[in-house]
Design an enzyme around this catalytic site. Structure first.
Site, PDB file in Angstrom:
ATOM      1  N   GLU A 212      58.375  44.229  34.069  1.00  0.00           N
ATOM      2  CA  GLU A 212      58.070  43.035  33.264  1.00  0.00           C
ATOM      3  C   GLU A 212      59.410  42.377  32.973  1.00  0.00           C
ATOM      4  O   GLU A 212      60.144  42.804  32.076  1.00  0.00           O
ATOM      5  CB  GLU A 212      57.353  43.446  31.966  1.00  0.00           C
ATOM      6  CG  GLU A 212      55.992  44.082  32.191  1.00  0.00           C
ATOM      7  CD  GLU A 212      54.908  43.054  32.533  1.00  0.00           C
ATOM      8  OE1 GLU A 212      55.069  41.877  32.179  1.00  0.00           O
ATOM      9  OE2 GLU A 212      53.906  43.443  33.159  1.00  0.00           O
ATOM     10  N   CYS A 246      60.494  36.167  26.012  1.00  0.00           N
ATOM     11  CA  CYS A 246      60.604  36.104  27.481  1.00  0.00           C
ATOM     12  C   CYS A 246      59.834  34.927  28.068  1.00  0.00           C
ATOM     13  O   CYS A 246      60.194  34.424  29.124  1.00  0.00           O
ATOM     14  CB  CYS A 246      60.126  37.401  28.102  1.00  0.00           C
ATOM     15  SG  CYS A 246      58.438  37.815  27.652  1.00  0.00           S
TER      16      CYS A 246
HETATM   17  P1  NAD Z   1      67.793  44.719  29.359  1.00  0.00           P
HETATM   18  O1  NAD Z   1      67.324  44.677  30.768  1.00  0.00           O
HETATM   19  O2  NAD Z   1      69.242  44.563  29.100  1.00  0.00           O
HETATM   20  O3  NAD Z   1      67.377  46.112  28.662  1.00  0.00           O
HETATM   21  C1  NAD Z   1      66.056  46.600  28.685  1.00  0.00           C
HETATM   22  C2  NAD Z   1      66.098  48.117  28.577  1.00  0.00           C
HETATM   23  O4  NAD Z   1      66.816  48.644  29.688  1.00  0.00           O
HETATM   24  C3  NAD Z   1      66.773  48.657  27.319  1.00  0.00           C
HETATM   25  O5  NAD Z   1      66.018  49.746  26.832  1.00  0.00           O
HETATM   26  C4  NAD Z   1      68.141  49.098  27.813  1.00  0.00           C
HETATM   27  O6  NAD Z   1      68.661  50.206  27.101  1.00  0.00           O
HETATM   28  C5  NAD Z   1      67.865  49.496  29.253  1.00  0.00           C
HETATM   29  N1  NAD Z   1      69.014  49.246  30.126  1.00  0.00           N
HETATM   30  C6  NAD Z   1      69.997  48.322  29.957  1.00  0.00           C
HETATM   31  N2  NAD Z   1      70.891  48.407  30.964  1.00  0.00           N
HETATM   32  C7  NAD Z   1      70.478  49.406  31.772  1.00  0.00           C
HETATM   33  C8  NAD Z   1      70.962  49.974  32.981  1.00  0.00           C
HETATM   34  N3  NAD Z   1      72.092  49.540  33.551  1.00  0.00           N
HETATM   35  N4  NAD Z   1      70.263  50.984  33.532  1.00  0.00           N
HETATM   36  C9  NAD Z   1      69.121  51.438  32.969  1.00  0.00           C
HETATM   37  N5  NAD Z   1      68.602  50.919  31.831  1.00  0.00           N
HETATM   38  C10 NAD Z   1      69.272  49.936  31.240  1.00  0.00           C
HETATM   39  O7  NAD Z   1      66.923  43.626  28.593  1.00  0.00           O
HETATM   40  P2  NAD Z   1      67.049  43.170  27.098  1.00  0.00           P
HETATM   41  O8  NAD Z   1      68.345  42.447  26.918  1.00  0.00           O
HETATM   42  O9  NAD Z   1      66.743  44.296  26.193  1.00  0.00           O
HETATM   43  O10 NAD Z   1      65.835  42.126  27.023  1.00  0.00           O
HETATM   44  C11 NAD Z   1      65.950  40.818  27.447  1.00  0.00           C
HETATM   45  C12 NAD Z   1      65.317  40.584  28.794  1.00  0.00           C
HETATM   46  O11 NAD Z   1      64.018  41.141  28.833  1.00  0.00           O
HETATM   47  C13 NAD Z   1      65.128  39.101  29.086  1.00  0.00           C
HETATM   48  O12 NAD Z   1      65.469  38.840  30.413  1.00  0.00           O
HETATM   49  C14 NAD Z   1      63.653  38.873  28.850  1.00  0.00           C
HETATM   50  O13 NAD Z   1      63.099  37.785  29.548  1.00  0.00           O
HETATM   51  C15 NAD Z   1      63.078  40.177  29.310  1.00  0.00           C
HETATM   52  N6  NAD Z   1      61.783  40.413  28.703  1.00  0.00           N
HETATM   53  C16 NAD Z   1      60.691  40.386  29.487  1.00  0.00           C
HETATM   54  C17 NAD Z   1      59.441  40.562  28.917  1.00  0.00           C
HETATM   55  C18 NAD Z   1      58.193  40.531  29.738  1.00  0.00           C
HETATM   56  O14 NAD Z   1      57.156  40.885  29.210  1.00  0.00           O
HETATM   57  N7  NAD Z   1      58.229  40.129  30.988  1.00  0.00           N
HETATM   58  C19 NAD Z   1      59.327  40.790  27.554  1.00  0.00           C
HETATM   59  C20 NAD Z   1      60.490  40.824  26.791  1.00  0.00           C
HETATM   60  C21 NAD Z   1      61.717  40.638  27.376  1.00  0.00           C
END
Ligand code: NAD
Length: 460
Positions: A212, A246
């Site tokens: 997602e 998002c």
């Molecule tokens: P992110 O991808 O930075 O982090 C998400 C999760 O992944 C966190 O739990 C984090 O600890 C983990 N993570 C971060 N870096 C990682 C890595 N290198 N390897 C493994 N895991 C890792 O996202 P965010 O900043 O927390 O959220 C923002 C993003 O999420 C935006 O792009 C937004 O559009 C998206 N989002 C999508 C939805 C949806 O339903 N499609 C909903 C909410 C947010």
């Protein structure tokens, strides 16, 4: 907080063993766990709203959107008895007498990783489907919304034993550690860049993924529309959670004939919603941390600020901001904004707006404001996006029976309602056949006559 490798390994081993006992599979067990979760959340509603306020300055009413997981729980509890029933399908005459059925079965031990922007619901919502489908679950909340992460950890550990549902707090290193193990499904919500890392790790074990992700969700405003109502819905969708949604409208594509009037209406809406100084209203959120604040602030260097633009790093405040005179090569038009900044582009023809959208990665959401049905159908037909609203923003996410997810760069798979149950379920096809009524033609030595009969049958 760092969790030791041995700890994660031993929890996952215990989960494998627990799953193998089949304890998680009965309808009664699943319903009991869903009810337990519902009761725990219902009795902590105020604490949940409080931690969301601490992490994101989230106004209580916006926090209530996250409490809608209680509705998801009620929906799953009500419908689960029907969802888990095997479905009969027809068999051909050549298989008479036999029965064919599709059995929903749990996948096993699954991993759910969530982001910080709706930090409570984006962990709990997939968990509901994973429990309903009969799985053991490892959860990894976002470390960035640290107060919510702590609350979630306490809540989960209070009601579930770790061999059934475990939760590991921590950042990238914990997520990467988790990804080094084999799961039966990985459900990830977050950015596209990290989504690729997750998928790469999953591929090593051939683990299926739901991703997602995010992206830039465009919002087209056609001239055949009520501008006051349109402005209200755009302003709401863009600035709830201080733009950190998002599916927030990322940028506006406005018919050039109504641009000035729409901007005037949006300005009035911002004032009506948040008053003279949005920094002082409890109804407007804050940016999650300094890192995101700095990133967003640098986007204000593009174009011309026509509304807002005020910032305060100490309070992580960025005013609801509208940017005009942006071009496609500005940073604000290249990356997902994920904050309270709304760039405006104008278009001459609807075709050119569609062309622009189609020249970019497929968005998670697409919004169209137009009362012209032909134009509605045209945009629907000629663009691709995870989801779409016509004359609305965001609200499609709240329709339980609409699967929610992206397409292309905005994600893989979908959930919500029954789709969440399906995500964590394997549909096993089973044929039952008695020994009588066997047709001997299928056994060797094969007869020329049978081959001819087959050929005739297939060409009918
Ligand atoms: P992110 O991808 O930075 O982090 C998400 C999760 O992944 C966190 O739990 C984090 O600890 C983990 N993570 C971060 N870096 C990682 C890595 N290198 N390897 C493994 N895991 C890792 O996202 P965010 O900043 O927390 O959220 C923002 C993003 O999420 C935006 O792009 C937004 O559009 C998206 N989002 C999508 C939805 C949806 O339903 N499609 C909903 C909410 C947010």
């Amino acid at each position: 907080m760092l969790t030791s490798t041995t700890n994660i390994a031993s929890i996952l081993k215990a989960q494998r063993e627990y799953f193998a006992t089949s304890a998680t599979k009965s309808l009664d067990f699943r319903l009991q766990q869903l009810k337990k979760l519902k009761f725990a959340i219902a009795s902590k509603q105020d604490e949940i709203l409080e931690v969301l306020k601490q992490d994101l300055g989230k106004p209580s009413l916006e926090g209530c959107f996250e409490l809608a997981v209680l509705q998801d729980l009620s929906y799953a509890i009500k419908n689960l008895p029907r969802w888990i029933k095997p479905q009969k399908v027809k068999t051909g005459i050549d298989l008479f007498p036999s029965q064919a059925k599709i059995y929903p079965e749990p996948l096993g031990v699954v991993l759910i990783i969530s982001p910080w922007n709706y930090p409570f619901s984006l962990l709990i919502s997939p968990l509901i489907g994973a429990i309903a489908a009969g799985n053991c679950v490892m959860l990894k909340p976002s470390e960035i919304a640290s107060n919510t992460s702590r609350l979630l950890t306490d809540l989960i550990r209070d009601i579930f034993p770790p061999e059934y549902i475990a939760i590991e707090e921590g950042g990238v290193e914990v997520a990467q550690e988790l990804l080094s193990y084999k799961f039966d499904h990985i459900f990830f919500t977050g950015g596209t860049k990290v989504g690729k890392i997750v998928m790469e790790a999953a591929a090593k074990n051939l683990t299926p993924v739901t991703l997602e992700l995010g992206g830039k969700s465009p919002c087209i405003v056609d001239r055949e529309i009520n501008l006051t109502e349109t402005a209200k819905r755009i302003t709401w969708g863009k600035f709830i959670n201080a733009g950190q949604t998002c599916i927030a409208p990322d940028y506006l594509l406005i018919d050039k004939h109504i641009k000035t009037d729409l901007i005037k209406e949006i300005k009035q809406c911002i004032h009506a919603f948040y008053g003279d100084n949005p920094a002082t209203t409890p109804d407007y959120g804050r940016i999650i941390n300094e890192r995101q604040f700095d990133r967003l602030k640098s986007l204000l260097n593009d174009g011309t600020i026509i509304i807002g633009g005020e910032t305060n790093r100490d309070t992580k405040y960025i005013a609801p901001t509208i940017l005009d005179d942006v071009t496609l090569d500005c940073a604000v038009m290249e990356e997902e904004i994920f904050g309270p900044i709304l760039p405006i582009l104008e278009y001459d023809t609807l075709d050119s707006a569609i062309e622009l959208i189609n020249s970019k990665p497929k968005p998670l959401a697409l919004y169209l404001f137009s009362n012209n049905q032909e134009k509605q159908q045209k945009v629907l037909r000629e663009t691709s996006s995870g989801g779409m609203c016509i004359n609305e923003t965001i609200m499609h996410v709240g329709v339980t029976e609409l699967p929610f997810g992206g397409v292309g760069d905005s994600g893989i798979g979908a959930y919500h309602g029954k789709a969440t149950f399906d995500t964590f379920t394997h549909y096993k096809s089973v044929l039952y056949r008695p020994f009588w009524g066997d047709l001997n033609w299928r056994y060797a030595p094969y007869q020329e006559k049978t081959i001819k009969q087959f050929k005739n049958m297939f060409t009918k």
